[in-house]
Motif scaffolding. Structure first.
Motif, PDB file in Angstrom:
ATOM      1  N   ASN A  59       0.811  -1.220   0.000  1.00 45.77           N
ATOM      2  CA  ASN A  59       0.000   0.000   0.000  1.00 45.77           C
ATOM      3  C   ASN A  59       0.845   1.271   0.000  1.00 45.77           C
ATOM      4  O   ASN A  59       0.330   2.358   0.233  1.00 45.77           O
ATOM      5  N   GLY A  60       2.141   1.119  -0.247  1.00 44.96           N
ATOM      6  CA  GLY A  60       3.008   2.285  -0.382  1.00 44.96           C
ATOM      7  C   GLY A  60       3.562   2.844   0.908  1.00 44.96           C
ATOM      8  O   GLY A  60       4.164   3.922   0.908  1.00 44.96           O
ATOM      9  N   VAL A  61       3.383   2.135   2.014  1.00 52.65           N
ATOM     10  CA  VAL A  61       3.943   2.614   3.282  1.00 52.65           C
ATOM     11  C   VAL A  61       5.452   2.413   3.241  1.00 52.65           C
ATOM     12  O   VAL A  61       5.935   1.341   2.901  1.00 52.65           O
ATOM     13  N   ASN A  62       6.181   3.463   3.579  1.00 53.99           N
ATOM     14  CA  ASN A  62       7.636   3.350   3.638  1.00 53.99           C
ATOM     15  C   ASN A  62       8.214   4.038   4.861  1.00 53.99           C
ATOM     16  O   ASN A  62       9.424   4.168   4.997  1.00 53.99           O
ATOM     17  N   VAL A  86      -3.892   8.853   2.485  1.00 51.93           N
ATOM     18  CA  VAL A  86      -2.702   8.520   3.265  1.00 51.93           C
ATOM     19  C   VAL A  86      -2.204   9.774   3.982  1.00 51.93           C
ATOM     20  O   VAL A  86      -2.085  10.843   3.383  1.00 51.93           O
ATOM     21  N   TYR A  87      -1.905   9.606   5.263  1.00 49.58           N
ATOM     22  CA  TYR A  87      -1.313  10.666   6.076  1.00 49.58           C
ATOM     23  C   TYR A  87      -0.044  10.087   6.690  1.00 49.58           C
ATOM     24  O   TYR A  87      -0.111   9.170   7.499  1.00 49.58           O
ATOM     25  N   ALA A  88       1.095  10.613   6.285  1.00 50.84           N
ATOM     26  CA  ALA A  88       2.369  10.125   6.806  1.00 50.84           C
ATOM     27  C   ALA A  88       2.929  11.146   7.783  1.00 50.84           C
ATOM     28  O   ALA A  88       2.730  12.347   7.638  1.00 50.84           O
ATOM     29  N   ALA A 139      -4.602  18.347  17.211  1.00 51.75           N
ATOM     30  CA  ALA A 139      -5.185  19.375  16.346  1.00 51.75           C
ATOM     31  C   ALA A 139      -5.232  18.912  14.887  1.00 51.75           C
ATOM     32  O   ALA A 139      -6.210  19.169  14.176  1.00 51.75           O
ATOM     33  N   GLU A 140      -4.189  18.236  14.444  1.00 47.00           N
ATOM     34  CA  GLU A 140      -4.180  17.731  13.061  1.00 47.00           C
ATOM     35  C   GLU A 140      -5.271  16.680  12.860  1.00 47.00           C
ATOM     36  O   GLU A 140      -5.955  16.675  11.838  1.00 47.00           O
ATOM     37  N   TRP A 141      -5.419  15.788  13.844  1.00 42.18           N
ATOM     38  CA  TRP A 141      -6.465  14.772  13.735  1.00 42.18           C
ATOM     39  C   TRP A 141      -7.843  15.413  13.734  1.00 42.18           C
ATOM     40  O   TRP A 141      -8.727  15.008  12.979  1.00 42.18           O
ATOM     41  N   ASP A 142      -8.048  16.409  14.597  1.00 43.46           N
ATOM     42  CA  ASP A 142      -9.345  17.084  14.622  1.00 43.46           C
ATOM     43  C   ASP A 142      -9.651  17.719  13.274  1.00 43.46           C
ATOM     44  O   ASP A 142     -10.777  17.638  12.778  1.00 43.46           O
ATOM     45  N   ALA A 143      -8.643  18.341  12.660  1.00 37.84           N
ATOM     46  CA  ALA A 143      -8.837  18.983  11.359  1.00 37.84           C
ATOM     47  C   ALA A 143      -9.192  17.963  10.278  1.00 37.84           C
ATOM     48  O   ALA A 143      -9.937  18.271   9.343  1.00 37.84           O
ATOM     49  N   ILE A 144      -8.700  16.754  10.387  1.00 35.45           N
ATOM     50  CA  ILE A 144      -8.990  15.707   9.413  1.00 35.45           C
ATOM     51  C   ILE A 144     -10.353  15.065   9.690  1.00 35.45           C
ATOM     52  O   ILE A 144     -11.160  14.874   8.777  1.00 35.45           O
TER      53      ILE A 144
END
Length: 151
Positions: free
Chosen positions: A112-115, A126-128, A134-139
């Motif tokens: 799945n392209g995880v590296n 995908v969020y790497a 705060a970032e999770w809340d925004a998503i």
């Protein structure tokens, strides 16, 4: 480890609204020599219904067990601290009972392209990298507030 505050926020804030699926993606031994053993140990704790508690304990004590040649006693001590069945945990960990599952997760991640870790998938996006609360809340908030499409 850097993403743990965000993951804790997810678990505490959204657990009843989202499905959290943890897949193992242990870093190579040249980067994190004990990661695969830690993944297996966490899966052994999962057999006793204590995956997340063990997961948290692993990250809390990572500086101690990641530096030793054989972390098996450290992993067992964490199991004791969580009141897991010691013999069952030891048997599972010594046999590396979940190593095939860890390997399958690693293969799935690569497919799945995880590296790198951490990598997250939310509705096939995908969020790497590290994700703060705060970032999770925004998503997540816009996704959770969006009207559900009906057919």
């Amino acid at each position: 480890r850097a993403a743990e505050p965000g993951i804790t926020h997810l678990r505490n804030t959204y657990a009843d609204k989202i499905r959290i699926v943890w897949n193992d993606f242990p870093l190579p031994p040249t980067i994190h020599p004990r990661a695969r053993e830690a993944s297996n140990a966490a899966r052994c704790a999962e057999e006793q219904g204590a995956f997340w508690e063990y997961h948290d304990a692993l990250y809390d004590s990572q500086s101690a067990w990641s530096a030793v040649r054989d972390p098996s006693e450290d992993f067992l001590a964490l199991a004791r601290r969580l009141n897991l069945n010691e013999e069952g945990f030891r048997s599972c960990a010594d046999a590396r009972r979940h190593d095939a599952k860890v390997a399958a997760d690693l293969q799935e991640g690569r497919a799945n392209g995880v590296n790198s870790t951490p990598t997250f998938f939310v509705n096939n996006t995908v969020y790497a990298g590290m994700r703060t609360a705060a970032e999770w809340d925004a998503i997540l908030k816009p996704l959770l507030e969006a009207p559900v499409a009906t057919q």
